[in-house]
Write a protein that holds these residues in place. Sequence first.
Motif, PDB file in Angstrom:
ATOM      1  N   VAL A  48     -39.657  -6.062  -1.938  1.00 41.09           N
ATOM      2  CA  VAL A  48     -38.623  -5.277  -1.247  1.00 41.09           C
ATOM      3  C   VAL A  48     -39.225  -3.988  -0.693  1.00 41.09           C
ATOM      4  O   VAL A  48     -39.010  -3.636   0.476  1.00 41.09           O
ATOM      5  CB  VAL A  48     -37.461  -4.967  -2.214  1.00 41.09           C
ATOM      6  N   CYS A 102     -36.714  -5.639   4.839  1.00 41.83           N
ATOM      7  CA  CYS A 102     -36.300  -5.401   3.452  1.00 41.83           C
ATOM      8  C   CYS A 102     -35.542  -6.625   2.918  1.00 41.83           C
ATOM      9  O   CYS A 102     -35.775  -7.078   1.790  1.00 41.83           O
ATOM     10  CB  CYS A 102     -35.396  -4.161   3.445  1.00 41.83           C
ATOM     11  N   ALA A 103     -34.660  -7.161   3.757  1.00 40.56           N
ATOM     12  CA  ALA A 103     -33.901  -8.360   3.363  1.00 40.56           C
ATOM     13  C   ALA A 103     -34.839  -9.551   3.201  1.00 40.56           C
ATOM     14  O   ALA A 103     -34.695 -10.352   2.252  1.00 40.56           O
ATOM     15  CB  ALA A 103     -32.834  -8.669   4.415  1.00 40.56           C
ATOM     16  N   LEU A 156     -36.603  -9.287  -0.086  1.00 37.38           N
ATOM     17  CA  LEU A 156     -35.771  -9.676  -1.226  1.00 37.38           C
ATOM     18  C   LEU A 156     -35.718 -11.204  -1.360  1.00 37.38           C
ATOM     19  O   LEU A 156     -35.778 -11.747  -2.471  1.00 37.38           O
ATOM     20  CB  LEU A 156     -34.348  -9.124  -1.049  1.00 37.38           C
TER      21      LEU A 156
END
Lengths: 289, 174
Positions: free
Chosen positions: B54, B79-80, B83
């Motif tokens: 992340v 960032c997504a 994850l």
Amino acid sequence: MRNLILFLQRYVHFILFAVLELASLALLFSFNRLQSTAFFSATNSVAAAINRMWGDAAAYVALRDVNTRLEHENTLLKMQNDALRGLIDEQRHTPDATEKRIGEILGKYPVIPAKVTSNEQRADRFNHLVIDRGTDDGVADGMGVVGGGGVVGVISEASAHYSLVIPVTHKKSAISCRIRGSDWFGYLTWDGGSKLIAYLDEVPRYAVVERGMAIETSGYSDVFPPGIFVGNVLAVGSAPDGQSLRLTIHLGTDYSNLRNVTVVGNLHRSETDTLRNHTAFVEGVLEKN
Amino acid sequence: MRPEILTRIYWFIGLWLVQVVVLDHIALLGYAIPMPYVYFFCLLPTNTQRWVYVATGFCMGFLTDLFTGTPGVGAASCCATGLAAPYLLNLFAPSGYAFDEPFTPSVRTMEWWPFLRFVISLTLLNCFVYFLLEAFTLMYFGRLLLTTLLSAALSTGFIAAFEALRKNTRHKRL
């Protein structure tokens, strides 16, 4: 605490993701006109919707107060309306023959105009009326009350501003009445049936009575002057004891539609009361001796 | 510092530079923009902490945004993707005794097709989030889908090329 630390350790990547994603979106909305416009339009719409819902909820919660206030206003308006209607009715009222005759008779007596404020019809037949005049207006116990249709009742109790009236339609009411045009009299009673029907008891059997004859007050008491209309003979029958007649009377006063009444005073009542008291005293003394 | 960490840092910087200097100016057919910087997630071994994905994803996206004039778009999408990367790797990694041990996703460890499926899912996710945030509307969903598919395909192609290059380099070293 340990559980909290374990939870944070386990989901730290989600927490970090949420923080960084929020930071990214903050950048997005801060430095990009298209996105910021769309975002703030959407948030404004949501805020407006929430504000509207909040306003609706607050208004709903306040309904009780609004309702109380409206009820109060409604009551005031009804009272004003009733008062105005009463005034209009008084202005428009044309007295009929009975009222004119009563007016002529009462012209010699002190009268106190009053309004019925309560008309209680009870199951136990102890009916009462309350009028809006009391001792401050000159009303006293034992005064007669008449209306447009004739006799209404007798003042039972009087306070400063209100008085209680025992109407003809009371179980214990007994008013001395006579057949108009003659001196045959009897006592007007009510049996608890129709409020328009009463009975004149103790009329002598030899009295000449016909259906439709008028019944009026006899004047044998200080309560009513003689000649006040009471009602008409509806039927002639025998009393239960067979010694006298029992006349069924259709009352002139409609108690279910009674508003304006007049309290009748008696200028000489104090004199007659004095005489009665004196006589009672003398009889009491003689009895003792 | 351990040499493999240094190698990853070099790759991080290299991928970032290639993206902002060269690839960001390419718009094939007016739609497809290659974004192979997600290849960086392929360089992290499977035992890497998930928060590292992340954090590095955010850093890569943020640094790219600084030079592409789209603040926040790359950071949020990367960032997504960071994850989702470990979950996607679990989904597409071959199973078996050998894969119970930590490994770095590559053609050498996973074979071409499983590796490509992992890369395709990464690039599709990254491109979709990127273009969705950039457009910030679903009104032109067809166009969004087309841009996403073309960009993901182009990015996958670049990543396959990087991977082939890396594989050949390793072979020569051996």
